[in-house]
Design an enzyme around this catalytic site. Structure first.
Site, PDB file in Angstrom:
ATOM      1  N   HIS A  50      -1.925  57.889  39.183  1.00  0.00           N
ATOM      2  CA  HIS A  50      -1.824  59.213  39.786  1.00  0.00           C
ATOM      3  C   HIS A  50      -0.373  59.641  39.549  1.00  0.00           C
ATOM      4  CE1 HIS A  50      -5.140  57.542  42.498  1.00  0.00           C
ATOM      5  NE2 HIS A  50      -5.698  58.437  41.708  1.00  0.00           N
ATOM      6  N   ASP A  53       1.867  57.932  41.840  1.00  0.00           N
ATOM      7  CA  ASP A  53       2.012  56.478  41.672  1.00  0.00           C
ATOM      8  C   ASP A  53       3.214  56.224  40.757  1.00  0.00           C
ATOM      9  OD1 ASP A  53      -0.374  55.713  43.047  1.00  0.00           O
ATOM     10  OD2 ASP A  53      -1.556  56.071  41.231  1.00  0.00           O
TER      11      ASP A  53
HETATM   12  C1  GLO Z   1     -12.928  58.390  43.119  1.00  0.00           C
HETATM   13  C2  GLO Z   1     -12.430  58.408  41.756  1.00  0.00           C
HETATM   14  C3  GLO Z   1     -10.965  58.026  41.675  1.00  0.00           C
HETATM   15  C4  GLO Z   1     -10.377  58.468  40.354  1.00  0.00           C
HETATM   16  C5  GLO Z   1      -8.877  58.261  40.301  1.00  0.00           C
HETATM   17  C6  GLO Z   1      -8.290  58.835  39.031  1.00  0.00           C
HETATM   18  O1  GLO Z   1     -14.093  58.404  43.394  1.00  0.00           O
HETATM   19  O2  GLO Z   1     -13.199  57.582  40.961  1.00  0.00           O
HETATM   20  O3  GLO Z   1     -10.807  56.642  41.853  1.00  0.00           O
HETATM   21  O4  GLO Z   1     -10.960  57.766  39.306  1.00  0.00           O
HETATM   22  O5  GLO Z   1      -8.299  58.862  41.397  1.00  0.00           O
HETATM   23  O6  GLO Z   1      -8.254  60.202  39.108  1.00  0.00           O
END
Ligand code: GLO
Ligand code: MG
Length: 345
Positions: A50, A53
């Site tokens: 993210h 992150d």
């Molecule tokens: C939630 C999503 C989440 C995304 C992550 C990347 O249901 O799968 O985990 O994959 O935030 O954007």
């Protein structure tokens, strides 16, 4: 091609603290450096980020400071032999994104979401990746009449164009999910994502990330969703996991609920030569709340091990016999062939 030619990736959220809607965290937070060490020790080459992150508190920093910190993160990754796979603007956790970002009813929030997404592009480029993942988490409704779906679709398209316009190299992989945290999401399936991409300012730079559980939550078969995207050359990442029917997003170990479904996903990736495209295989899995901290990486190790075993199963699939069954339209024999192949040692 060796099974090891697949490239694997994880995100820091896959090493969570075990909180669920009915209980607080039960494990200490995993420091970012420990996430990287876990990735290395489990044979994961890519890190999914993210935006915050990679650059914590990025909202309080100037664009130049954001880039500087992201560059430092890139060096940290390189020191450990890791690379960044993608960056996703995390609009759904911030107070301003409470009603969604791009489709918020508040124009100030919409403007914020676009600005934040442009910062995420800066972060991605500084980390050395050209891939932005767009998971439209709160772009939808809990109360259906609260937003206009026609307007929302236009706003989603406009957001895609803003991100594409932020840099000529940047690519977007849309990660659709039909529900959770919202009741109804505006881009619920791969078909919706690809249709939006096709109408964007540069369709060649818009593809998808398919998460197995999200397809299942939409009542669809993940391997068919993958096939649809692969046929269009648009499968740019995957979040393999599993899901036991229509309930909250479980993020189970790959193959844990439906081993045959997992086999079918691996089979379609193999058939398309996914590994050779250089795209990553991510596992969007979470450790059960019951796991103590020292055993809370097993879900990742197991997912990867099962994936690799299923690659072997896909490669040893008795293709000739299967073709004979298909030619004879004897699909009962084909059913048995598949089941026995999965059960064979
Ligand atoms: C939630 C999503 C989440 C995304 C992550 C990347 O249901 O799968 O985990 O994959 O935030 O954007
Ligand atoms: Mg995901």
């Amino acid at each position: 091609m060796a099974t090891s030619s697949y490239r694997f990736s994880i995100g820091p959220w896959n090493l969570g603290q075990g909180a669920d809607p009915f209980g607080p965290p039960v494990r200490p937070a995993v420091p970012f450096d420990a996430v990287l060490d876990t990735a290395v020790s489990l044979g994961f080459e890519g890190i999914q980020f993210h935006d915050d992150d990679a650059v914590p508190d990025l909202e309080t920093l100037t664009p130049a400071q954001v880039v500087k910190q992201a560059e430092a993160m890139r060096r940290k990754l390189a020191d450990k032999g890791l690379v960044a796979e993608f960056v996703a603007p995390r609009l759904w956790e911030h107070a301003r994104g409470i009603d969604g970002g791009y489709t918020s009813n508040d124009p100030a929030a919409r403007a914020w979401a676009l600005e934040r997404s442009k910062r995420a592009v800066d972060v991605a480029l500084a980390l050395g990746t050209d891939l932005i993942v767009m998971w439209p988490a709160r772009e939808g409704t809990a109360v259906r009449e609260s937003k206009n779906p026609i307007e929302a679709s236009r706003q989603m398209l406009a957001a895609i164009d803003v991100i594409l316009g932020a840099h000529p190299k940047i690519r977007i992989a849309i990660e659709p999910k039909p529900n959770e945290p919202v009741d109804h999401a505006f881009v619920p399936t791969i078909g919706h994502a690809l249709a939006l991409g096709a109408r964007s300012a540069d369709p060649a730079r818009v593809g998808v990330l398919i998460e197995s559980a999200h397809a299942i939550l939409a009542g669809l078969d993940p391997s068919d969703e993958m096939g649809f995207a692969l046929a269009a050359g648009k499968l740019w990442s995957v979040h393999l996991n599993d899901q036991n029917g229509l309930k909250f997003d479980q993020d189970k170990v790959f193959g844990a609920a439906n081993l045959r479904g997992a086999f079918d996903q691996v089979r379609v990736l193999e058939a398309a030569g996914y590994a050779a495209t250089g795209a990553f295989v991510g596992f969007d899995v979470k450790a059960h709340r019951t796991q103590p901290a020292d055993k809370a990486t097993a879900h990742l190790a197991t997912s990867k091990a099962i994936f690799l075993k299923l690659v072997e199963k896909a490669r040893s699939y008795p293709v000739k016999v299967a073709e004979q069954c298909i030619a004879a339209r004897d699909y009962e024999a084909l059913e048995r062939l598949v089941l026995e192949h999965l059960l064979s040692c």
